[in-house]
Motif scaffolding. Structure first.
Motif, PDB file in Angstrom:
ATOM      1  N   SER A 210       0.416   2.030  11.541  1.00 51.12           N
ATOM      2  CA  SER A 210       1.206   2.177  10.322  1.00 51.12           C
ATOM      3  C   SER A 210       1.707   3.613  10.239  1.00 51.12           C
ATOM      4  O   SER A 210       1.247   4.496  10.962  1.00 51.12           O
ATOM      5  CB  SER A 210       0.360   1.840   9.087  1.00 51.12           C
ATOM      6  OG  SER A 210      -0.675   2.785   8.922  1.00 51.12           O
TER       7      SER A 210
ATOM      8  N   THR B 239       1.815  -0.024  -0.224  1.00 49.36           N
ATOM      9  CA  THR B 239       2.024  -0.420   1.172  1.00 49.36           C
ATOM     10  C   THR B 239       3.192  -1.381   1.239  1.00 49.36           C
ATOM     11  O   THR B 239       3.180  -2.410   0.554  1.00 49.36           O
ATOM     12  CB  THR B 239       0.767  -1.076   1.763  1.00 49.36           C
ATOM     13  OG1 THR B 239      -0.340  -0.172   1.665  1.00 49.36           O
ATOM     14  CG2 THR B 239       0.989  -1.423   3.236  1.00 49.36           C
TER      15      THR B 239
ATOM     16  N   ARG C  48       5.816  -3.646   3.860  1.00 50.22           N
ATOM     17  CA  ARG C  48       5.841  -4.246   5.200  1.00 50.22           C
ATOM     18  C   ARG C  48       7.152  -4.990   5.408  1.00 50.22           C
ATOM     19  O   ARG C  48       7.701  -5.562   4.462  1.00 50.22           O
ATOM     20  CB  ARG C  48       4.681  -5.235   5.387  1.00 50.22           C
ATOM     21  CG  ARG C  48       3.293  -4.635   5.257  1.00 50.22           C
ATOM     22  CD  ARG C  48       2.226  -5.717   5.475  1.00 50.22           C
ATOM     23  NE  ARG C  48       0.876  -5.225   5.300  1.00 50.22           N
ATOM     24  CZ  ARG C  48       0.252  -5.166   4.127  1.00 50.22           C
ATOM     25  NH1 ARG C  48       0.865  -5.595   3.034  1.00 50.22           N
ATOM     26  NH2 ARG C  48      -0.987  -4.711   4.031  1.00 50.22           N
TER      27      ARG C  48
ATOM     28  N   ARG D 279       4.691  -1.236   8.939  1.00 47.80           N
ATOM     29  CA  ARG D 279       3.821  -1.040   7.772  1.00 47.80           C
ATOM     30  C   ARG D 279       3.859   0.436   7.386  1.00 47.80           C
ATOM     31  O   ARG D 279       3.539   1.300   8.208  1.00 47.80           O
ATOM     32  CB  ARG D 279       2.388  -1.464   8.111  1.00 47.80           C
ATOM     33  CG  ARG D 279       1.379  -1.292   6.989  1.00 47.80           C
ATOM     34  CD  ARG D 279       0.000  -1.731   7.456  1.00 47.80           C
ATOM     35  NE  ARG D 279      -1.001  -1.669   6.415  1.00 47.80           N
ATOM     36  CZ  ARG D 279      -1.704  -0.586   6.114  1.00 47.80           C
ATOM     37  NH1 ARG D 279      -1.520   0.540   6.789  1.00 47.80           N
ATOM     38  NH2 ARG D 279      -2.609  -0.622   5.159  1.00 47.80           N
TER      39      ARG D 279
ATOM     40  N   HIS E  65       2.437   3.060   4.523  1.00 49.59           N
ATOM     41  CA  HIS E  65       1.469   3.246   3.439  1.00 49.59           C
ATOM     42  C   HIS E  65       1.732   4.598   2.793  1.00 49.59           C
ATOM     43  O   HIS E  65       1.712   5.633   3.461  1.00 49.59           O
ATOM     44  CB  HIS E  65       0.044   3.179   3.984  1.00 49.59           C
ATOM     45  CG  HIS E  65      -1.013   3.357   2.937  1.00 49.59           C
ATOM     46  ND1 HIS E  65      -1.298   2.396   1.991  1.00 49.59           N
ATOM     47  CD2 HIS E  65      -1.836   4.402   2.668  1.00 49.59           C
ATOM     48  CE1 HIS E  65      -2.255   2.826   1.193  1.00 49.59           C
ATOM     49  NE2 HIS E  65      -2.597   4.039   1.572  1.00 49.59           N
TER      50      HIS E  65
END
Length: 339
Positions: A99, A141, A143, A156, A158
């Protein structure tokens, strides 16, 4: 970092060859991409499917790097954990990027970055968590699918207003990282250790990350003091103790020695802190995506029936608490009508 280290950390006999090394790596998150890049560097023959997989992984890493650069310039968020650690890897080795982790200087910057992501990418999920009550920290988060969503992990990103979330009990939230880059990377590895299951050893990626830091100019006493200030002396010491039998620690050997006097005070502090209430983490249940509220700098908390709370953000609305979805949507509709 040479390929022999990969064989060692993945517990593969070099006599078994690169196919077994790659097979073993496929059981460890995104390590196949690092192994493929190492084999490509060593001019090991591979077919088009392997080369295509490596190209997509490099594209993913490059995309994360561009995102981090662009969001830093436009919103003030900055990359933590993965991208800084990748900077210590040889240029021809691809550090796995599960991520893109970003820390924002405040909630307004966080939502500005989220709005940019939602505007520029086909974002399918937006998860929100609030840590604490008043004041609270926000984590989001987002996606969206990869180029080949059947073969590759989704993108992803965050984002959080707390660089180090702690354990919600005895290790507090620490919002900012202000140390040198290599010390910051060691802090990130120690923080990850804080969340590892009891008795678990470090995974191969953590050991590879450490191996890239072993020749950095750590000042032992100062580094130990910084780790202690971030409440991570026990995790850093445990990580270095577990790594020592697997790889030379280099400059980190002196750091481990300097950590010893910091361990007992931190364990005493945690024992005293154990009597205080745990920090509350509230996860949002998505109620609806909204048209982007460009005039909103921050999210809003509204009371809802049954002791629940509505979280209205610039991109979506959420339910915090036990109320059912129908009741929450009715409360949202009432709020809409009053605007």
């Amino acid at each position: 970092m040479n390929t022999a280290l990969l064989y060692n950390l993945l517990d593969v006999d070099p006599a078994d060859g690169p196919a077994e090394l790659l097979h073993r790596a496929r059981g460890s998150r995104h390590l196949p991409h690092l192994v493929l890049s190492a084999l490509a560097r060593d001019a090991v023959r591979m077919g088009e499917p392997a080369r295509a997989e490596l190209r997509r992984a490099r594209t993913r890493a490059d995309h994360y790097a561009r995102l981090a650069h662009d969001l830093a310039r436009s919103t003030g968020v900055r990359a933590i954990h993965g991208i800084p650690l990748a900077g210590y890897y040889p240029a021809d080795l691809l550090r796995p990027q599960a991520s893109l982790d970003l820390v924002a200087p405040g909630e307004a910057a966080l939502w500005q970055a989220v709005v940019r992501l939602v505007t520029d990418h086909p974002v399918e999920t937006i998860d929100v968590t609030l840590l604490g009550d008043r004041p609270h920290h926000t984590a989001v988060t987002v996606r969206w699918p990869a180029e080949d969503p059947l073969l590759d992990p989704w993108y992803r990103v965050h984002l959080t207003t707390a660089a180090l979330p702690g354990d919600q009990a005895t290790v507090p939230v620490r919002p900012y990282l202000v140390a040198d880059d290599h010390v910051e990377c060691l802090i990130a590895l120690a923080e990850a250790r804080l969340h590892a299951p009891a008795g678990a050893g470090p995974d191969p990626l953590t050991l590879l990350d450490l191996s890239c830091l072993t020749h950095q100019p750590f000042e032992p006493a100062e580094t130990a003091a910084v780790l202690a200030a971030y409440r991570l002396a026990p995790e850093a010491a445990a990580l270095l103790d577990l790594a020592a039998p697997r790889l030379p620690l280099g400059t980190l050997t002196a750091v481990r020695a300097a950590l010893t006097p910091e361990l007992a005070p931190e364990h005493r502090r945690r024992s005293d802190a154990a009597a205080t209430p745990r920090l509350t983490a509230r996860h949002g249940t998505l109620l609806r995506r909204t048209v982007i509220r460009h005039t909103w700098d921050e999210a809003r908390l509204l009371p809802a029936p049954d002791h629940a709370t509505l979280l209205l953000t610039p991109v979506a609305d959420y339910l915090l608490g036990p109320a059912d979805r129908t009741t929450a949507l009715a409360a949202l509709q009432q709020w809409d009508e009053e605007q």
